[in-house]
Design a protein around this motif. Structure first.
Motif, mmCIF file in Angstrom:
data_model
loop_
_atom_site.group_PDB
_atom_site.id
_atom_site.type_symbol
_atom_site.label_atom_id
_atom_site.label_comp_id
_atom_site.label_asym_id
_atom_site.label_seq_id
_atom_site.Cartn_x
_atom_site.Cartn_y
_atom_site.Cartn_z
ATOM 1 N N UNK A 156 -111.341 9.490 49.431
ATOM 2 C CA UNK A 156 -110.614 8.286 49.832
ATOM 3 C C UNK A 156 -111.092 7.051 49.075
ATOM 4 N N UNK A 157 -112.405 6.920 48.925
ATOM 5 C CA UNK A 157 -112.950 5.731 48.266
ATOM 6 C C UNK A 157 -112.639 5.716 46.770
ATOM 7 N N UNK A 158 -112.859 6.843 46.102
ATOM 8 C CA UNK A 158 -112.635 6.864 44.656
ATOM 9 C C UNK A 158 -111.148 6.740 44.323
ATOM 10 N N UNK A 159 -110.298 7.293 45.189
ATOM 11 C CA UNK A 159 -108.856 7.137 44.970
ATOM 12 C C UNK A 159 -108.456 5.671 45.108
ATOM 13 N N UNK A 160 -108.998 5.020 46.110
ATOM 14 C CA UNK A 160 -108.712 3.601 46.309
ATOM 15 C C UNK A 160 -109.161 2.790 45.100
ATOM 16 N N UNK A 161 -110.332 3.117 44.559
ATOM 17 C CA UNK A 161 -110.847 2.389 43.400
ATOM 18 C C UNK A 161 -109.996 2.624 42.152
ATOM 19 N N UNK A 162 -109.430 3.820 42.038
ATOM 20 C CA UNK A 162 -108.635 4.147 40.852
ATOM 21 C C UNK A 162 -107.225 3.577 40.919
ATOM 22 N N UNK A 163 -106.746 3.309 42.121
ATOM 23 C CA UNK A 163 -105.397 2.780 42.271
ATOM 24 C C UNK A 163 -105.316 1.330 41.791
ATOM 25 N N UNK A 164 -104.163 0.920 41.279
ATOM 26 C CA UNK A 164 -104.016 -0.473 40.846
ATOM 27 C C UNK A 164 -103.960 -1.436 42.025
ATOM 28 N N UNK A 165 -104.516 -2.614 41.827
ATOM 29 C CA UNK A 165 -104.320 -3.688 42.793
ATOM 30 C C UNK A 165 -102.879 -4.178 42.654
ATOM 31 N N UNK A 166 -102.461 -5.058 43.521
ATOM 32 C CA UNK A 166 -101.096 -5.577 43.418
ATOM 33 C C UNK A 166 -100.885 -6.307 42.094
ATOM 34 N N UNK A 167 -101.884 -7.087 41.674
ATOM 35 C CA UNK A 167 -101.772 -7.782 40.386
ATOM 36 C C UNK A 167 -101.721 -6.782 39.234
ATOM 37 N N UNK A 168 -102.538 -5.745 39.314
ATOM 38 C CA UNK A 168 -102.548 -4.738 38.255
ATOM 39 C C UNK A 168 -101.249 -3.944 38.232
ATOM 40 N N UNK A 169 -100.692 -3.694 39.398
ATOM 41 C CA UNK A 169 -99.432 -2.949 39.448
ATOM 42 C C UNK A 169 -98.307 -3.752 38.791
ATOM 43 N N UNK A 170 -98.278 -5.041 39.058
ATOM 44 C CA UNK A 170 -97.281 -5.896 38.402
ATOM 45 C C UNK A 170 -97.519 -5.935 36.896
ATOM 46 N N UNK A 171 -98.786 -6.002 36.509
ATOM 47 C CA UNK A 171 -99.118 -6.038 35.083
ATOM 48 C C UNK A 171 -98.762 -4.717 34.400
ATOM 49 N N UNK A 172 -98.977 -3.613 35.084
ATOM 50 C CA UNK A 172 -98.632 -2.284 34.561
ATOM 51 C C UNK A 172 -97.129 -2.180 34.311
ATOM 52 N N UNK A 173 -96.350 -2.635 35.270
ATOM 53 C CA UNK A 173 -94.892 -2.639 35.110
ATOM 54 C C UNK A 173 -94.479 -3.523 33.940
ATOM 55 N N UNK A 174 -95.097 -4.682 33.838
ATOM 56 C CA UNK A 174 -94.786 -5.604 32.744
ATOM 57 C C UNK A 174 -95.162 -5.000 31.395
ATOM 58 N N UNK A 175 -96.290 -4.297 31.346
ATOM 59 C CA UNK A 175 -96.723 -3.672 30.093
ATOM 60 C C UNK A 175 -95.726 -2.608 29.635
ATOM 61 N N UNK A 176 -95.244 -1.801 30.575
ATOM 62 C CA UNK A 176 -94.266 -0.765 30.237
ATOM 63 C C UNK A 176 -92.969 -1.399 29.748
ATOM 64 N N UNK A 177 -92.511 -2.418 30.454
ATOM 65 C CA UNK A 177 -91.273 -3.101 30.080
ATOM 66 C C UNK A 177 -91.388 -3.734 28.701
ATOM 67 N N UNK A 178 -92.517 -4.377 28.450
ATOM 68 C CA UNK A 178 -92.747 -5.006 27.151
ATOM 69 C C UNK A 178 -92.782 -3.972 26.035
ATOM 70 N N UNK A 179 -93.405 -2.843 26.304
ATOM 71 C CA UNK A 179 -93.503 -1.773 25.306
ATOM 72 C C UNK A 179 -92.120 -1.281 24.892
ATOM 73 N N UNK A 180 -91.225 -1.143 25.850
ATOM 74 C CA UNK A 180 -89.882 -0.643 25.575
ATOM 75 C C UNK A 180 -89.080 -1.586 24.680
ATOM 76 N N UNK A 181 -89.462 -2.845 24.658
ATOM 77 C CA UNK A 181 -88.726 -3.835 23.870
ATOM 78 C C UNK A 181 -89.273 -4.009 22.459
#
Length: 406
Positions: free
Chosen positions: A55-80
């Protein structure tokens, strides 16, 4: 004082690497891979193994809300990206864990932009969000199709197969999961079954996995840039089944619906064309849809499929797909092991290319033999000199035409 000048360069590098060891990360796959297939295989070595998380290591590996938004933005930017991988950079929130790198296969004039991890935990594994690969230029894209492999290690061969199909068909994007589906042995609270549970790290059945965020970002980008016409676009997800599961089918195709009149309607959906084209290249194989097979692997609980089939993102855990919502954009492919072997990659690519029309960039045109977008004069020459093209693969033709123009 240690005097090293007389020592040859390789020896210096060895001593340096011994004194200052460089830890391998997914990013280290780029310089040491000669082909796109080798790159994908290398990235797969960093896939998070079964039972790795608590449970702890999974929580640490998961993105924070800011990181999740950044991850989505990175994918979108890459596609362009169109012209240079350096034109797209990961947001600041991801700078410590992800980067976008250029990869050029050995001997190739074409390059790819790769969103990949650059850091590891103390046990030598990344956070496991996955990787996204796109062509560096719009001119390299022949079709608006997006290929993904959500179950590395378990659906053996699908990472390599998805990569081969992506490269050989001139597809727009490739999405590879970074975790095995039982990386965390905790049942998913999203999609549940009465028998075998899905796990929280199964990206096909858990919308909290970063793979799902990337999948959604790719879909929304495509909708914004041209939409997803049935003739030239689809989101293809590669899976593998065991030998005793749906044993009569070498390939089983579905779109997130169980057996339904949708499959037998006269509408020209991509999945129907793909079935026909697969039957032509794999004569003797059984290629099925839910309408002509008892196989139950219909992806009705696939959260990515539900989203593409117009189920609101917030309801993908609770609301199944209904036939009136399905446009045919999602293609879920279950396969026997013989369908995932490297000796049939070309047949797969041929079937996919025949299924989808090209969406060539400006000054590019369809090559009559390769069915890929090439420079317009090359395509025109291939049509004008078909016998030369057949005999030489186009090499002699280009020499002659170049001489005539000089």
């Amino acid at each position: 004082m240690l005097f090293l000048w007389p020592i040859k360069t390789p020896s210096l590098l060895f001593i340096y690497s011994w004194l200052f060891p460089v830890e391998a990360t997914p990013a280290s796959c780029v310089p040491k891979s000669g082909t796109l297939l080798a790159l994908a295989t290398c990235l797969d070595t960093f896939t998070i193994p079964p039972g790795y998380y608590d449970e702890d290591s999974y929580h640490d590996a998961q993105p924070t809300e800011d990181e999740r938004r950044a991850w989505t933005l990175a994918v979108t930017s890459l596609l362009s990206v169109d012209g240079s991988c350096s034109s797209s950079a990961v947001p600041q929130a991801l700078e410590d864990s992800y980067s976008i790198q250029k990869f050029t296969p050995s001997g190739s004039k074409s390059s790819y932009c790769v969103l990949l991890e650059t850091s590891l935990d103390c046990d030598g594994y990344p956070r496991g969000w996955g990787h996204v690969i796109v062509p560096e230029t719009r001119a390299q894209v022949s079709r608006s199709i997006h290929v993904s492999a959500p179950h590395p290690k378990f659906d053996l061969g699908t990472v390599e197969q998805a990569t081969a199909i992506f490269e050989m068909t001139g597809a727009k994007s490739l999405l590879l999961a970074g975790r095995t589906r039982p990386a965390f042995h905790e049942p998913s609270t999203c999609i549940t079954t009465a028998s075998k549970p899905y796990y929280r790290t199964d990206p096909a059945h858990s919308p909290t996995e970063p793979f799902f965020d990337a999948f959604v970002a790719i879909y929304e980008w495509q909708q914004q840039y041209g939409g997803c016409p049935s003739s030239s676009c689809a989101f293809i997800q590669m899976h593998g089944k065991g030998s005793k599961t749906c044993a009569n089918d070498q390939v089983f195709l579905s779109t997130g619906l169980k057996d339904n009149p949708w499959y037998t309607s006269p509408a020209d959906y991509p999945i129907k064309r793909l079935k026909k084209n697969l039957e032509e290249v794999f004569q003797g194989w059984t290629i099925s849809l839910p309408s002509d097979s008892k196989c139950t692997l219909t992806a009705s609980g696939n959260v990515g499929g539900r989203f593409i089939n117009q189920v609101p993102r917030s309801h993908v855990c609770s609301t199944p797909t209904t036939p009136d919502q399905v446009k045919g954009e999602f293609i879920h492919i279950e396969q026997a092991i013989e369908s995932r072997r490297s000796n049939v990659y070309r047949q797969w690519a041929q079937a996919v290319k025949r299924t989808f029309e090209t969406t060539c960039a400006r000054d590019m045109d369809l090559h009559p033999t390769t069915l890929l977008c090439v420079e317009r004069d090359v395509a025109e020459d291939a049509r004008a000199w078909p016998w030369v093209e057949k005999l030489t693969g186009g090499r002699l033709q280009r020499i002659i035409q170049g001489h005539l123009r000089s």
